[in-house]
Motif scaffolding. Structure first.
Motif, PDB file in Angstrom:
ATOM      1  N   ASP A  63      49.814  25.226  18.556  1.00 30.04           N
ATOM      2  CA  ASP A  63      48.469  24.896  19.045  1.00 30.04           C
ATOM      3  C   ASP A  63      47.765  23.887  18.145  1.00 30.04           C
ATOM      4  OD1 ASP A  63      48.546  26.536  21.276  1.00 30.04           O
ATOM      5  OD2 ASP A  63      47.892  28.302  20.155  1.00 30.04           O
ATOM      6  N   GLN A  64      48.397  23.472  17.072  1.00 31.57           N
ATOM      7  CA  GLN A  64      47.767  22.535  16.156  1.00 31.57           C
ATOM      8  C   GLN A  64      48.112  21.097  16.560  1.00 31.57           C
ATOM      9  OE1 GLN A  64      47.918  23.612  12.039  1.00 31.57           O
ATOM     10  NE2 GLN A  64      48.202  25.782  12.513  1.00 31.57           N
ATOM     11  N   PRO A  65      47.119  20.240  16.679  1.00 35.06           N
ATOM     12  CA  PRO A  65      47.333  18.889  17.235  1.00 35.06           C
ATOM     13  C   PRO A  65      48.426  18.084  16.534  1.00 35.06           C
ATOM     14  CG  PRO A  65      44.992  19.370  17.097  1.00 35.06           C
ATOM     15  CD  PRO A  65      45.694  20.499  16.400  1.00 35.06           C
ATOM     16  N   LEU A  66      48.509  18.188  15.225  1.00 35.49           N
ATOM     17  CA  LEU A  66      49.510  17.375  14.529  1.00 35.49           C
ATOM     18  C   LEU A  66      50.922  17.867  14.830  1.00 35.49           C
ATOM     19  CD1 LEU A  66      49.856  14.953  12.736  1.00 35.49           C
ATOM     20  CD2 LEU A  66      49.612  16.425  10.732  1.00 35.49           C
ATOM     21  N   MET A  67      51.121  19.173  14.916  1.00 34.83           N
ATOM     22  CA  MET A  67      52.437  19.688  15.281  1.00 34.83           C
ATOM     23  C   MET A  67      52.762  19.323  16.729  1.00 34.83           C
ATOM     24  SD  MET A  67      55.211  21.157  14.421  1.00 34.83           S
ATOM     25  CE  MET A  67      54.986  22.137  12.931  1.00 34.83           C
ATOM     26  N   GLN A  68      51.784  19.365  17.593  1.00 36.60           N
ATOM     27  CA  GLN A  68      52.008  18.943  18.977  1.00 36.60           C
ATOM     28  C   GLN A  68      52.467  17.495  19.034  1.00 36.60           C
ATOM     29  OE1 GLN A  68      48.239  19.708  20.861  1.00 36.60           O
ATOM     30  NE2 GLN A  68      48.638  21.907  21.128  1.00 36.60           N
ATOM     31  N   MET A  69      51.859  16.667  18.188  1.00 37.12           N
ATOM     32  CA  MET A  69      52.217  15.255  18.154  1.00 37.12           C
ATOM     33  C   MET A  69      53.663  15.079  17.695  1.00 37.12           C
ATOM     34  SD  MET A  69      50.586  12.528  19.043  1.00 37.12           S
ATOM     35  CE  MET A  69      49.037  11.794  18.585  1.00 37.12           C
ATOM     36  N   VAL A  70      54.082  15.838  16.687  1.00 33.44           N
ATOM     37  CA  VAL A  70      55.459  15.741  16.194  1.00 33.44           C
ATOM     38  C   VAL A  70      56.445  16.203  17.263  1.00 33.44           C
ATOM     39  CG1 VAL A  70      57.097  16.655  14.517  1.00 33.44           C
ATOM     40  CG2 VAL A  70      54.829  15.937  13.765  1.00 33.44           C
ATOM     41  N   LEU A  71      56.194  17.367  17.855  1.00 33.87           N
ATOM     42  CA  LEU A  71      57.108  17.897  18.867  1.00 33.87           C
ATOM     43  C   LEU A  71      57.204  16.967  20.066  1.00 33.87           C
ATOM     44  CD1 LEU A  71      56.171  21.698  18.753  1.00 33.87           C
ATOM     45  CD2 LEU A  71      58.263  20.628  17.900  1.00 33.87           C
ATOM     46  N   ALA A  72      56.078  16.400  20.475  1.00 38.52           N
ATOM     47  CA  ALA A  72      56.090  15.486  21.616  1.00 38.52           C
ATOM     48  C   ALA A  72      56.903  14.239  21.310  1.00 38.52           C
ATOM     49  CB  ALA A  72      54.656  15.115  22.001  1.00 38.52           C
TER      50      ALA A  72
END
Length: 543
Positions: A336-345
């Protein structure tokens, strides 16, 4: 097997915030891009693939994969009496997984399927099995790829093809005529030449209806196969031969296993250094045409080395997404953390591009009766192999970082994935060889260039960035490509091929992000640097 029921309340602390280990993998139902690709390209094969995926993703099969990887094969050169047997002993889990693949049609289906899509289904099986244990894929891939090469001598094909396409597994070490199913390997590489096959020194001499071979091969993968395509010198030049493990009189052939390679990865699969001491063989194809004969096998093995990195990336991302959704930090889950979402995406875009490109190339193999499709397959498989494998190690490394220290210990699955990640870039032609092959193909086979251009043109109009990158690539080619620029040129074509597939058949948001970053340059130098405003959570949810 009953659950272990571990104790969470220990003497010094209570174990919290640790995601439960993945009991199974939803290899089919959890992979919407794969299902969509099969529905479009090989719908008649969907139920077969769903069945295999269900078996491979089970807790039992995942345990087999770990066992096969952690208990590598052992060389058995002599029996207890001191007689040479030159065999390899594998963990039972290796045989279990090999049986799964062969009985599903991994090697046979492309040559026996009554419904369309045999090569696409085969590529999907490579993708699925690679996520569980890639080492077992090697003998199946070579068996699949040997079938078209054997066509160079119809009499040999008539004897070997039924066993190679039986869709069964017979692990017994005995003459081919006594087995219900066969596997075929390959031995080309020698110390002094490597990729320069014409420098090979192994020699062959006629012996009645067959030949005798003397020489050394530095790399022979899956040495327990029933036969091997190999190269040796005749007076006419380098020639292709089939070397069986057993001679026509039922005695063991003089193919000696010197040692098994201590490889970085691919631990479950045996790769050997071998010598021929008058090994009996039969000629395949015309004298002096060895490279042209065996290249048909290499062409088909390249399809698998182009597809495998997509499977490795997918499994690594499955592990990263599972951890991120089950692990909390700073008051919320990592996912749910934006930076991790950015990495996974960002990582997901690499997987999606590799999968889409691999399936399209497999479709061209299915359509090889069409000259344009056959020409496209020849260059498309080289582009896919080169670029997907260049991206795979970086994707797996970043996925490992998503787990932090937990991802770096051998109890998990990221370490073996990381060791496996560079493999397919090296086998069946390393990066430079593949890039030079692309330049030679474009020079010698004009139809290949036209087929590639036609394929890429199908994506035109969906994105201005794509259109501009396409025009720039072909303008550059019109001026000629120097050998030193081959990697840059092949990279550009491969990215266009991936982008075109995503624009036409992928999820629009992912396709837009792929084009903006990989072609448009709106991207940083590390993963997690997608353009501002990208709906990273939605892309990451595709994992």
């Amino acid at each position: 097997m009953a659950p272990l029921r571990p104790r969470a309340e220990l003497a010094t602390h209570t174990v919290l915030n640790q995601p439960e280990p993945l009991a199974s993998l939803p290899l089919w139902e959890g992979d919407a891009p794969l299902r969509a690709g099969i529905a479009r390209l090989a719908p008649a094969q969907a139920s077969r693939l769903a069945g295999l995926a269900g078996r491979l993703g089970s807790a039992e099969a995942l345990a087999w994969g770990r066992q096969a990887n952690r208990h590598p094969p052992e060389l058995v050169q002599f029996d207890r009496a001191g007689r040479r047997i030159d065999e390899v002993a594998f963990h039972p889990a290796y045989h279990d997984l090999l049986r799964f693949g062969l009985e599903a049609g991994y090697a046979a289906l492309p040559w026996t399927a009554e419904a369309p899509g045999g090569h696409v289904a085969h590529a999907a099986m490579v993708y699925l099995m690679t996520q569980v244990e890639p080492g077992v894929c090697c003998p199946m891939t070579m068996t699949y790829a040997a079938v078209p090469a054997l066509a160079a001598t119809p009499a040999l094909a008539a004897r070997w093809r039924p066993g190679l396409t039986s869709a069964r597994y017979d692990p017994h070490s005995r003459p081919a005529a006594e087995k219900s199913a066969l596997t075929m390997g390959m031995a080309m590489t020698e110390k002094q030449g490597g990729s320069d096959l014409r420098a090979n020194t192994t020699r062959a001499e006629a012996d009645g209806e067959g030949y005798r071979l003397w020489g050394h091969k530095w790399f022979c993968s899956a040495p327990m196969c029933d036969g091997f395509l190999t190269l040796a010198q005749l007076d006419e030049g380098l020639t292709c031969f089939v070397v069986p493990r057993w001679q026509p009189d039922g005695t063991r052939n003089s193919l000696e296993l010197l040692r098994l390679k201590d490889k970085l990865g691919n631990r479950a699969n045996a790769s050997a250094e071998i010598e021929y001491h008058g090994a009996w063989a039969e000629r395949l194809g015309a004298p002096g045409r060895g490279v042209a004969t065996i290249i048909e096998m290499v062409h088909h093995t390249r399809l698998d080395t182009a597809m495998a990195p997509a499977g490795l990336m997918r499994r690594a991302l499955s592990e990263a997404a599972w951890w991120s959704r089950g692990r909390s930090a700073f008051g919320r889950t990592l996912a749910d953390q934006p930076l991790m979402q950015m990495v996974l995406a960002d990582l997901a875009l690499e997987w999606l591009g590799a999968l889409a490109c691999g399936l399209r190339v497999a479709e061209a193999f299915d359509n090889a009766a069409d000259p344009a499709e056959r020409a496209f397959a020849r260059i498309g498989v080289a582009l896919a192999k080169y670029w997907s494998n260049k991206r795979c190690p970086t994707v797996v490394a970043e996925a490992m970082e998503c787990l932090g220290g937990s991802g770096y210990v051998e109890e998990g699955d990221l370490p073996w994935l990381y060791r496996e990640a560079p493999l397919n870039a090296i086998w069946e032609g390393s990066g430079n060889i593949v890039c030079l092959d692309v330049l030679r193909t474009l020079e010698r086979v004009p139809d290949a260039l036209e087929a590639l251009r036609a394929e890429l043109e199908l994506g035109r109009g969906a994105s201005r960035v794509y259109d501009a990158a396409l025009a720039a690539a072909f303008d550059r080619y019109a001026l000629g490509v120097a050998e030193a620029e081959a990697r840059r040129f092949v990279e550009a074509l491969a990215l266009l091929l991936q982008a075109g597939q995503l624009l036409r058949h992928g999820e629009p948001l992912a396709a837009e992000a792929f084009v903006a970053t990989r072609l448009g340059g709106d991207w940083g130098r590390t993963f997690g640097t997608l353009p501002a405003g990208t709906d990273a959570a939605r892309i990451a949810a595709m994992i």
